[in-house]
Design a protein around this motif. Structure first.
Motif, PDB file in Angstrom:
ATOM      1  N   GLN A  46       0.816  -1.214   0.000  1.00  0.00           N
ATOM      2  CA  GLN A  46       0.000   0.000   0.000  1.00  0.00           C
ATOM      3  C   GLN A  46       0.855   1.271   0.000  1.00  0.00           C
ATOM      4  O   GLN A  46       0.414   2.315  -0.489  1.00  0.00           O
ATOM      5  CB  GLN A  46      -0.965  -0.015   1.186  1.00  0.00           C
ATOM      6  N   ALA A  47       2.072   1.194   0.518  1.00  0.00           N
ATOM      7  CA  ALA A  47       2.967   2.348   0.487  1.00  0.00           C
ATOM      8  C   ALA A  47       3.402   2.660  -0.936  1.00  0.00           C
ATOM      9  O   ALA A  47       3.740   3.810  -1.253  1.00  0.00           O
ATOM     10  CB  ALA A  47       4.192   2.075   1.357  1.00  0.00           C
ATOM     11  N   GLN A  48       3.370   1.653  -1.788  1.00  0.00           N
ATOM     12  CA  GLN A  48       3.863   1.830  -3.152  1.00  0.00           C
ATOM     13  C   GLN A  48       2.855   2.536  -4.051  1.00  0.00           C
ATOM     14  O   GLN A  48       3.183   2.915  -5.178  1.00  0.00           O
ATOM     15  CB  GLN A  48       4.278   0.481  -3.728  1.00  0.00           C
ATOM     16  N   TYR A  49       1.622   2.711  -3.564  1.00  0.00           N
ATOM     17  CA  TYR A  49       0.708   3.603  -4.282  1.00  0.00           C
ATOM     18  C   TYR A  49       0.128   4.656  -3.326  1.00  0.00           C
ATOM     19  O   TYR A  49      -0.922   5.230  -3.565  1.00  0.00           O
ATOM     20  CB  TYR A  49      -0.393   2.839  -5.027  1.00  0.00           C
ATOM     21  N   TRP A  50       0.871   4.919  -2.249  1.00  0.00           N
ATOM     22  CA  TRP A  50       0.542   6.014  -1.331  1.00  0.00           C
ATOM     23  C   TRP A  50       0.982   7.314  -1.989  1.00  0.00           C
ATOM     24  O   TRP A  50       2.125   7.467  -2.402  1.00  0.00           O
ATOM     25  CB  TRP A  50       1.281   5.813  -0.017  1.00  0.00           C
ATOM     26  N   HIS A  51       0.055   8.259  -2.108  1.00  0.00           N
ATOM     27  CA  HIS A  51       0.335   9.504  -2.823  1.00  0.00           C
ATOM     28  C   HIS A  51       0.015  10.669  -1.898  1.00  0.00           C
ATOM     29  O   HIS A  51      -1.142  11.026  -1.704  1.00  0.00           O
ATOM     30  CB  HIS A  51      -0.534   9.558  -4.094  1.00  0.00           C
ATOM     31  N   ASP A  52       1.046  11.257  -1.340  1.00  0.00           N
ATOM     32  CA  ASP A  52       0.886  12.342  -0.377  1.00  0.00           C
ATOM     33  C   ASP A  52       0.932  13.686  -1.108  1.00  0.00           C
ATOM     34  O   ASP A  52       2.000  14.113  -1.559  1.00  0.00           O
ATOM     35  CB  ASP A  52       2.004  12.271   0.664  1.00  0.00           C
ATOM     36  N   PRO A  53      -0.212  14.376  -1.244  1.00  0.00           N
ATOM     37  CA  PRO A  53      -0.224  15.651  -1.980  1.00  0.00           C
ATOM     38  C   PRO A  53       0.478  16.774  -1.229  1.00  0.00           C
ATOM     39  O   PRO A  53       0.800  17.805  -1.817  1.00  0.00           O
ATOM     40  CB  PRO A  53      -1.725  15.939  -2.130  1.00  0.00           C
ATOM     41  N   LEU A  54       0.733  16.565   0.070  1.00  0.00           N
ATOM     42  CA  LEU A  54       1.418  17.582   0.872  1.00  0.00           C
ATOM     43  C   LEU A  54       2.933  17.464   0.751  1.00  0.00           C
ATOM     44  O   LEU A  54       3.661  18.376   1.159  1.00  0.00           O
ATOM     45  CB  LEU A  54       1.007  17.452   2.338  1.00  0.00           C
ATOM     46  N   ASN A  55       3.372  16.334   0.238  1.00  0.00           N
ATOM     47  CA  ASN A  55       4.819  16.096   0.065  1.00  0.00           C
ATOM     48  C   ASN A  55       5.072  15.560  -1.335  1.00  0.00           C
ATOM     49  O   ASN A  55       5.570  14.442  -1.519  1.00  0.00           O
ATOM     50  CB  ASN A  55       5.322  15.101   1.117  1.00  0.00           C
ATOM     51  N   ASP A  56       4.728  16.366  -2.321  1.00  0.00           N
ATOM     52  CA  ASP A  56       4.769  15.920  -3.705  1.00  0.00           C
ATOM     53  C   ASP A  56       6.179  15.534  -4.156  1.00  0.00           C
ATOM     54  O   ASP A  56       6.363  14.523  -4.847  1.00  0.00           O
ATOM     55  CB  ASP A  56       4.204  17.020  -4.609  1.00  0.00           C
ATOM     56  N   ASP A  57       7.166  16.315  -3.769  1.00  0.00           N
ATOM     57  CA  ASP A  57       8.535  16.002  -4.170  1.00  0.00           C
ATOM     58  C   ASP A  57       9.008  14.684  -3.568  1.00  0.00           C
ATOM     59  O   ASP A  57       9.682  13.891  -4.232  1.00  0.00           O
ATOM     60  CB  ASP A  57       9.486  17.131  -3.759  1.00  0.00           C
ATOM     61  N   LEU A  58       8.650  14.468  -2.303  1.00  0.00           N
ATOM     62  CA  LEU A  58       9.028  13.224  -1.627  1.00  0.00           C
ATOM     63  C   LEU A  58       8.385  12.033  -2.326  1.00  0.00           C
ATOM     64  O   LEU A  58       9.025  10.999  -2.538  1.00  0.00           O
ATOM     65  CB  LEU A  58       8.589  13.287  -0.158  1.00  0.00           C
ATOM     66  N   TYR A  59       7.121  12.192  -2.685  1.00  0.00           N
ATOM     67  CA  TYR A  59       6.404  11.132  -3.415  1.00  0.00           C
ATOM     68  C   TYR A  59       7.093  10.829  -4.739  1.00  0.00           C
ATOM     69  O   TYR A  59       7.365   9.663  -5.068  1.00  0.00           O
ATOM     70  CB  TYR A  59       4.953  11.566  -3.639  1.00  0.00           C
ATOM     71  N   LYS A  60       7.394  11.855  -5.508  1.00  0.00           N
ATOM     72  CA  LYS A  60       7.995  11.643  -6.824  1.00  0.00           C
ATOM     73  C   LYS A  60       9.370  11.005  -6.721  1.00  0.00           C
ATOM     74  O   LYS A  60       9.749  10.185  -7.560  1.00  0.00           O
ATOM     75  CB  LYS A  60       8.096  12.979  -7.570  1.00  0.00           C
TER      76      LYS A  60
END
Length: 299
Positions: free
Chosen positions: A175-189
């Motif tokens: 589930q972490a592998q499709y966790w998308h945090d809009p508050l930490n966009d750079d970290l997600y990318k």
């Protein structure tokens, strides 16, 4: 007779119906959701049986990721998604019944996994992809976790909240592998091992784009009363606007679409994208609706 089934992330209600048609049909590949497995007679096994009843002679393959039903269920929580996709691609390539092509139907997280198959593994060719409650822009929250193991769900929530983008959690928690945090966009990318890759967030892989655009149809089903997927618009490839977690945007409003990094804008203009909605919670629909709305794409 009514059958109440439980599939991955939610309940599915199927109502028996008449057997139809006898034409030879394109094979169908299924991929289950979190907490489910390939062969549960009350879930994917029942879907397989129903399709076979409605389309006599069709070959239906319900993917087992691993060597056993137990391993398949555990893979949905703990096996690197990229490894799961590679496993599935290898299995499909070795199946002679799929050589001429197949349709695919993914339930919940199985939908985005099958999209990765379409983008990464064009042989054998996927003709139509049907996403039933899939989260194509990921999730930011896990309001309810399905399945009987509530302690696993509680553990997953804690891990996601404490550090979804750490290497250890990314590698070992699906589930972490499709966790998308809009508050930490750079970290997600930077650190998303799976979703950021298949959504072309870092670089544009032209092969991914070409392969996805080769689909004849990409059907996305959204559940209007969904209490599990957050945000629900992810089921139609929408998501939260970057930098906050309240306002959402549609696929058509997103940079992904406007820059056409996956070819979705071109597919949309060509009539290849189909957006379906149904009342009900996650994965809840009846057999009549399934036959009317989804069966035409797999005949």
């Amino acid at each position: 007779m009514n059958l109440r089934l439980f599939i991955g992330l939610g309940a599915l209600l199927l109502v028996s119906g008449p057997v139809r048609g006898t034409n030879v049909s394109t094979p169908l590949v299924l991929w289950h959701g979190m907490g489910d497995n390939c062969c549960n007679p009350l879930s994917m096994g029942a879907i397989k049986k129903m399709v076979e009843e409605e389309v006599p002679g069709i070959y239906v393959l319900s993917l087992m990721i691993g060597k056993s039903v137990t391993e398949d269920t555990e893979s949905g929580f703990f096996m690197d998604v990229n490894e799961q996709v590679a496993f599935a691609c290898n299995k499909l390539a070795q199946d002679p019944k799929l050589k001429a092509g197949y349709n695919a139907m993914g339930f919940s997280q199985g939908a985005q996994f099958l999209r990765a198959v379409a983008q990464r593994c064009p042989n054998p060719p996927m003709k139509a992809l049907i996403s039933v409650g899939g989260q194509h822009q990921g999730v930011y929250g896990l309001p309810r976790c399905p399945g009987e193991s509530s302690h696993i769900c509680d553990w997953i929530r804690k891990k996601l909240n404490s550090g979804a983008y750490t290497d250890a959690i990314q590698k070992h928690l699906v589930q972490a592998q499709y966790w998308h945090d809009p508050l930490n966009d750079d970290l997600y990318k930077q650190h998303s091992l799976f979703l950021a890759d298949i959504n072309q967030e870092r670089v544009v892989n032209e092969t991914y784009k070409k392969n996805l655009m080769s689909l004849e149809k990409f059907v996305m089903v959204k559940f209007l009363q969904d209490s599990i997927v957050d945000p629900v618009v992810s089921e139609w490839f929408g998501f939260f606007k970057t930098g906050q977690a309240e306002q959402t945007e549609t696929l058509q409003e997103s940079a992904l679409y406007k820059e056409d990094r996956l070819g979705l804008a071109e597919m949309d203009k060509a009539g290849k994208l189909v957006f379906l909605a149904t009342d009900g919670d996650h994965l809840q629909f009846n057999r009549e609706w399934f036959n009317a709305k989804l069966l035409p794409y797999i005949r």
